[in-house]
Design a protein around this motif. Structure first.
Motif, PDB file in Angstrom:
ATOM      1  N   UNK A  45     -11.241   4.324   1.077  1.00 18.71           N
ATOM      2  CA  UNK A  45     -11.175   3.698  -0.133  1.00 18.71           C
ATOM      3  C   UNK A  45      -9.935   2.448  -0.188  1.00 18.71           C
ATOM      4  N   UNK A  46      -9.722   1.513   0.703  1.00 21.57           N
ATOM      5  CA  UNK A  46      -9.420   0.644   0.431  1.00 21.57           C
ATOM      6  C   UNK A  46     -11.037  -0.916   0.171  1.00 21.57           C
ATOM      7  N   UNK A  47     -11.897  -0.145   0.524  1.00 22.74           N
ATOM      8  CA  UNK A  47     -12.757  -1.281  -0.220  1.00 22.74           C
ATOM      9  C   UNK A  47     -13.840  -0.918  -1.076  1.00 22.74           C
ATOM     10  N   UNK A  48     -12.852  -0.504  -1.947  1.00 22.61           N
ATOM     11  CA  UNK A  48     -13.548   0.247  -3.239  1.00 22.61           C
ATOM     12  C   UNK A  48     -14.345   0.884  -2.934  1.00 22.61           C
ATOM     13  N   UNK A  49     -15.142   1.595  -1.725  1.00 26.08           N
ATOM     14  CA  UNK A  49     -16.332   2.663  -2.079  1.00 26.08           C
ATOM     15  C   UNK A  49     -15.844   3.828  -2.683  1.00 26.08           C
ATOM     16  N   UNK A  50     -15.322   4.496  -2.212  1.00 25.24           N
ATOM     17  CA  UNK A  50     -14.154   5.335  -2.765  1.00 25.24           C
ATOM     18  C   UNK A  50     -13.263   5.902  -4.208  1.00 25.24           C
ATOM     19  N   UNK A  51     -12.949   6.334  -4.669  1.00 26.72           N
ATOM     20  CA  UNK A  51     -11.570   6.262  -5.449  1.00 26.72           C
ATOM     21  C   UNK A  51     -10.705   7.618  -4.131  1.00 26.72           C
ATOM     22  N   UNK A  52      -9.885   7.344  -4.509  1.00 23.02           N
ATOM     23  CA  UNK A  52      -8.522   8.580  -4.456  1.00 23.02           C
ATOM     24  C   UNK A  52      -8.166   9.412  -5.728  1.00 23.02           C
ATOM     25  N   UNK A  53      -8.172  10.713  -5.296  1.00 20.86           N
ATOM     26  CA  UNK A  53      -7.216  11.366  -6.193  1.00 20.86           C
ATOM     27  C   UNK A  53      -5.736  11.259  -6.276  1.00 20.86           C
ATOM     28  N   UNK A  54      -5.140  11.709  -7.187  1.00 26.75           N
ATOM     29  CA  UNK A  54      -3.780  11.947  -7.248  1.00 26.75           C
ATOM     30  C   UNK A  54      -3.203  12.339  -6.254  1.00 26.75           C
ATOM     31  N   UNK A  55      -3.907  13.446  -5.258  1.00 26.65           N
ATOM     32  CA  UNK A  55      -2.981  14.439  -4.074  1.00 26.65           C
ATOM     33  C   UNK A  55      -3.716  12.941  -3.073  1.00 26.65           C
ATOM     34  N   UNK A  56      -4.693  12.771  -2.992  1.00 23.84           N
ATOM     35  CA  UNK A  56      -4.962  12.105  -1.801  1.00 23.84           C
ATOM     36  C   UNK A  56      -3.706  10.663  -1.667  1.00 23.84           C
ATOM     37  N   UNK A  57      -3.906  10.228  -2.877  1.00 25.41           N
ATOM     38  CA  UNK A  57      -2.475   9.440  -3.398  1.00 25.41           C
ATOM     39  C   UNK A  57      -1.405   9.604  -2.730  1.00 25.41           C
ATOM     40  N   UNK A  58      -0.757  10.917  -3.352  1.00 27.41           N
ATOM     41  CA  UNK A  58       0.310  11.305  -2.179  1.00 27.41           C
ATOM     42  C   UNK A  58       0.585  11.321  -1.258  1.00 27.41           C
ATOM     43  N   UNK A  59      -0.276  11.887  -0.632  1.00 26.88           N
ATOM     44  CA  UNK A  59      -0.391  11.826   0.801  1.00 26.88           C
ATOM     45  C   UNK A  59      -0.845  10.592   1.351  1.00 26.88           C
ATOM     46  N   UNK A  60      -1.728   9.865   1.422  1.00 27.63           N
ATOM     47  CA  UNK A  60      -1.314   8.326   1.380  1.00 27.63           C
ATOM     48  C   UNK A  60      -0.551   7.160   1.753  1.00 27.63           C
ATOM     49  N   UNK A  61       0.559   7.647   0.507  1.00 26.47           N
ATOM     50  CA  UNK A  61       1.866   7.021   0.089  1.00 26.47           C
ATOM     51  C   UNK A  61       2.769   7.639   1.442  1.00 26.47           C
ATOM     52  N   UNK A  62       2.862   8.261   1.417  1.00 27.07           N
ATOM     53  CA  UNK A  62       3.509   9.439   2.499  1.00 27.07           C
ATOM     54  C   UNK A  62       3.075   9.028   3.742  1.00 27.07           C
ATOM     55  N   UNK A  63       2.454   8.521   4.049  1.00 31.26           N
ATOM     56  CA  UNK A  63       2.017   8.315   5.493  1.00 31.26           C
ATOM     57  C   UNK A  63       2.593   7.122   5.844  1.00 31.26           C
ATOM     58  N   UNK A  64       2.295   6.190   4.436  1.00 23.95           N
ATOM     59  CA  UNK A  64       2.876   4.226   4.187  1.00 23.95           C
ATOM     60  C   UNK A  64       4.197   4.832   4.595  1.00 23.95           C
ATOM     61  N   UNK A  65       5.043   5.813   4.189  1.00 23.43           N
ATOM     62  CA  UNK A  65       6.235   5.584   3.873  1.00 23.43           C
ATOM     63  C   UNK A  65       6.644   5.080   2.521  1.00 23.43           C
ATOM     64  N   UNK A  66       5.930   4.789   1.280  1.00 20.78           N
ATOM     65  CA  UNK A  66       6.064   4.116   0.284  1.00 20.78           C
ATOM     66  C   UNK A  66       6.219   5.181  -0.898  1.00 20.78           C
ATOM     67  N   UNK A  67       7.199   5.091  -1.146  1.00 20.98           N
ATOM     68  CA  UNK A  67       7.799   6.015  -2.415  1.00 20.98           C
ATOM     69  C   UNK A  67       6.460   6.145  -3.243  1.00 20.98           C
ATOM     70  N   UNK A  68       5.972   7.332  -4.006  1.00 17.00           N
ATOM     71  CA  UNK A  68       4.474   6.508  -4.903  1.00 17.00           C
ATOM     72  C   UNK A  68       5.740   5.921  -6.590  1.00 17.00           C
ATOM     73  N   UNK A  69       6.384   6.464  -6.849  1.00 11.16           N
ATOM     74  CA  UNK A  69       6.688   5.996  -7.477  1.00 11.16           C
ATOM     75  C   UNK A  69       7.233   4.079  -7.435  1.00 11.16           C
ATOM     76  N   UNK A  70       6.959   3.666  -6.574  1.00 13.53           N
ATOM     77  CA  UNK A  70       7.412   2.336  -6.742  1.00 13.53           C
ATOM     78  C   UNK A  70       6.013   1.854  -6.944  1.00 13.53           C
ATOM     79  N   UNK A  71       5.232   2.598  -6.394  1.00 12.42           N
ATOM     80  CA  UNK A  71       3.554   1.827  -6.555  1.00 12.42           C
ATOM     81  C   UNK A  71       3.382   2.065  -8.254  1.00 12.42           C
ATOM     82  N   UNK A  72       3.858   3.768  -8.322  1.00  7.88           N
ATOM     83  CA  UNK A  72       2.942   3.776 -10.041  1.00  7.88           C
ATOM     84  C   UNK A  72       3.875   2.890 -10.795  1.00  7.88           C
ATOM     85  N   UNK A  73       5.139   2.201 -10.687  1.00  8.24           N
ATOM     86  CA  UNK A  73       6.006   1.500 -11.253  1.00  8.24           C
ATOM     87  C   UNK A  73       5.371   0.122 -11.236  1.00  8.24           C
ATOM     88  N   UNK A  74       4.990  -0.693 -10.213  1.00  8.30           N
ATOM     89  CA  UNK A  74       4.512  -1.760  -9.849  1.00  8.30           C
ATOM     90  C   UNK A  74       2.737  -1.600 -10.828  1.00  8.30           C
TER      91      UNK A  74
END
Length: 89
Positions: A45-74
């Motif tokens: 996903x980092x190399x844009x070889x695959x898309x992530x779905x919304x559930x994966x996005x939520x899980x990735x943000x949680x693993x990174x300790x970043x609020x999903x809302x902060x990313x979406x707002x940007x």
């Protein structure tokens, strides 16, 4: 709506996730382990070889300790700015 791995908003999402990972001092392997996935999942996903779905996005943000809302707002702020630039307002 364009659906592609290379759209500006998709690229922005990936850059924000990569930026967050690096800011936390995490490797791709660290994030993958937190997600219970192979390191190649993060690399793809980092190399844009695959898309992530919304559930994966939520899980990735949680693993990174970043609020999903902060990313979406940007992403939304760039989207709104682009819309204003295109409309000339």
């Amino acid at each position: 709506m364009q659906k592609s791995l290379r759209t500006p908003r998709q690229q922005l999402l990936l850059s924000l996730l990569i930026e967050a990972r690096k800011a936390k001092g995490l490797t791709q392997a660290d994030v993958a382990a937190a997600l219970g996935k192979p390191q190649s999942f993060v690399a793809k996903y980092e190399n844009a070889e695959r898309r992530i779905d919304v559930i994966e996005f939520v899980d990735i943000a949680a693993a990174l300790g970043v609020p999903t809302a902060a990313i979406l707002m940007r992403i939304e702020s760039v989207t709104r700015k682009g819309a204003r630039d295109r409309s000339g307002k």
